[in-house]
Scaffold this motif. Structure first.
Motif, mmCIF file in Angstrom:
data_model
loop_
_atom_site.group_PDB
_atom_site.id
_atom_site.type_symbol
_atom_site.label_atom_id
_atom_site.label_comp_id
_atom_site.label_asym_id
_atom_site.label_seq_id
_atom_site.Cartn_x
_atom_site.Cartn_y
_atom_site.Cartn_z
ATOM 1 N N VAL A 112 -11.412 -2.431 4.182
ATOM 2 C CA VAL A 112 -10.620 -1.201 4.150
ATOM 3 C C VAL A 112 -9.210 -1.523 3.686
ATOM 4 C CG1 VAL A 112 -9.661 0.687 5.561
ATOM 5 C CG2 VAL A 112 -11.950 -0.189 6.053
ATOM 6 N N ARG A 113 -8.671 -0.636 2.828
ATOM 7 C CA ARG A 113 -7.256 -0.656 2.458
ATOM 8 C C ARG A 113 -6.677 0.678 2.909
ATOM 9 N NH1 ARG A 113 -8.540 -1.606 -3.507
ATOM 10 N NH2 ARG A 113 -9.711 -3.512 -3.267
ATOM 11 N N ALA A 114 -5.527 0.654 3.559
ATOM 12 C CA ALA A 114 -4.962 1.898 4.072
ATOM 13 C C ALA A 114 -3.446 1.849 4.052
ATOM 14 C CB ALA A 114 -5.469 2.139 5.485
ATOM 15 N N THR A 115 -2.855 3.038 4.130
ATOM 16 C CA THR A 115 -1.405 3.176 4.191
ATOM 17 C C THR A 115 -1.063 4.303 5.152
ATOM 18 O OG1 THR A 115 -1.209 2.482 1.890
ATOM 19 C CG2 THR A 115 0.697 3.587 2.835
ATOM 20 N N THR A 116 -0.022 4.104 5.935
ATOM 21 C CA THR A 116 0.524 5.138 6.804
ATOM 22 C C THR A 116 1.968 5.380 6.394
ATOM 23 O OG1 THR A 116 -0.838 4.439 8.686
ATOM 24 C CG2 THR A 116 1.095 5.765 9.189
#
Length: 149
Positions: A112-116
Motif C-alpha cells: 500500500v502507498r498512502a498519503t494523509t
C-alpha cells in the motif's frame, strides 16, 4: 522512518487481507508512533521518534483533511506487525502531507502507498491556521530526508 503497527485478527476481511478501513486505522497508528499524539487528545505514552504534534498550543487541533490510498497488492494478515515507512512528503502554507508505504512483514513486498493531508485548526478562532514558520521549518527538516523516505 519505519514504524511497526500490529495487524489484529479483526482487521482481516473474508479473503484473509487487511480490510481497507483498517489500513486507514493503521495509517493513524503509524502517524502517532512516528510523530506523536496530537496535543489535547489524551496523554502521550512512548516518546515519538519526532514530536510534530504534541507541542501544539492548547487551543489547536491537528485535523485530517484527506486520505489517499493506493492498493498495490493485498496486505495479507500475518500474526506479526506490519512495517510502515512514514515521512513528511509536502509542506504547504496551511497544510502538510505525510506519506506511507506498507510492506508485507514476511516477504517485504510493497502493498500500500498512502498519503494523509493534515492541517492545524484553532478552536478559539474556529478556523484553519497557517502553519507557523518554526513548525514549517521543523516539517521541512524531514522533507526528502533519506531517513524518512
Amino acid at each position: 522512518m519505519t514504524v511497526e503497527v500490529p495487524m489484529r485478527w479483526a482487521d482481516m476481511d473474508a479473503y484473509g487481507h487487511i480490510n481497507n478501513v483498517n489500513l486507514v486505522r493503521m495509517m493513524e497508528e503509524a502517524r502517532i508512533a512516528a510523530f506523536g499524539v496530537p496535543g489535547g487528545t489524551g496523554r502521550p505514552g512512548a516518546e515519538p521518534a519526532v514530536d510534530l504534534f504534541t507541542s501544539v498550543p492548547a487551543d489547536t487541533q491537528t485535523l485530517v483533511v484527506e486520505h489517499r490510498v493506493r492498493y498495490v497488492r493485498p496486505l495479507d494478515y500475518r500474526n506479526v506487525p506490519a512495517p510502515i515507512d512514514v515521512w513528511v512528503s509536502a509542506v504547504k502554507a496551511a497544510s502538510f502531507d505525510l506519506s506511507y508505504t506498507f510492506r508485507d512483514p514476511v516477504d517485504g513486498h510493497e502493498c500500500v502507498r498512502a498519503t494523509t493531508t493534515l492541517a492545524f485548526y484553532s478552536t478559539a478562532a474556529e478556523r484553519l491556521l497557517r502553519i507557523p514558520a518554526e513548525r514549517r521549518a521543523a516539517l521541512r527538516e524531514f522533507l526528502g530526508d533519506p531517513l524518512f523516505s
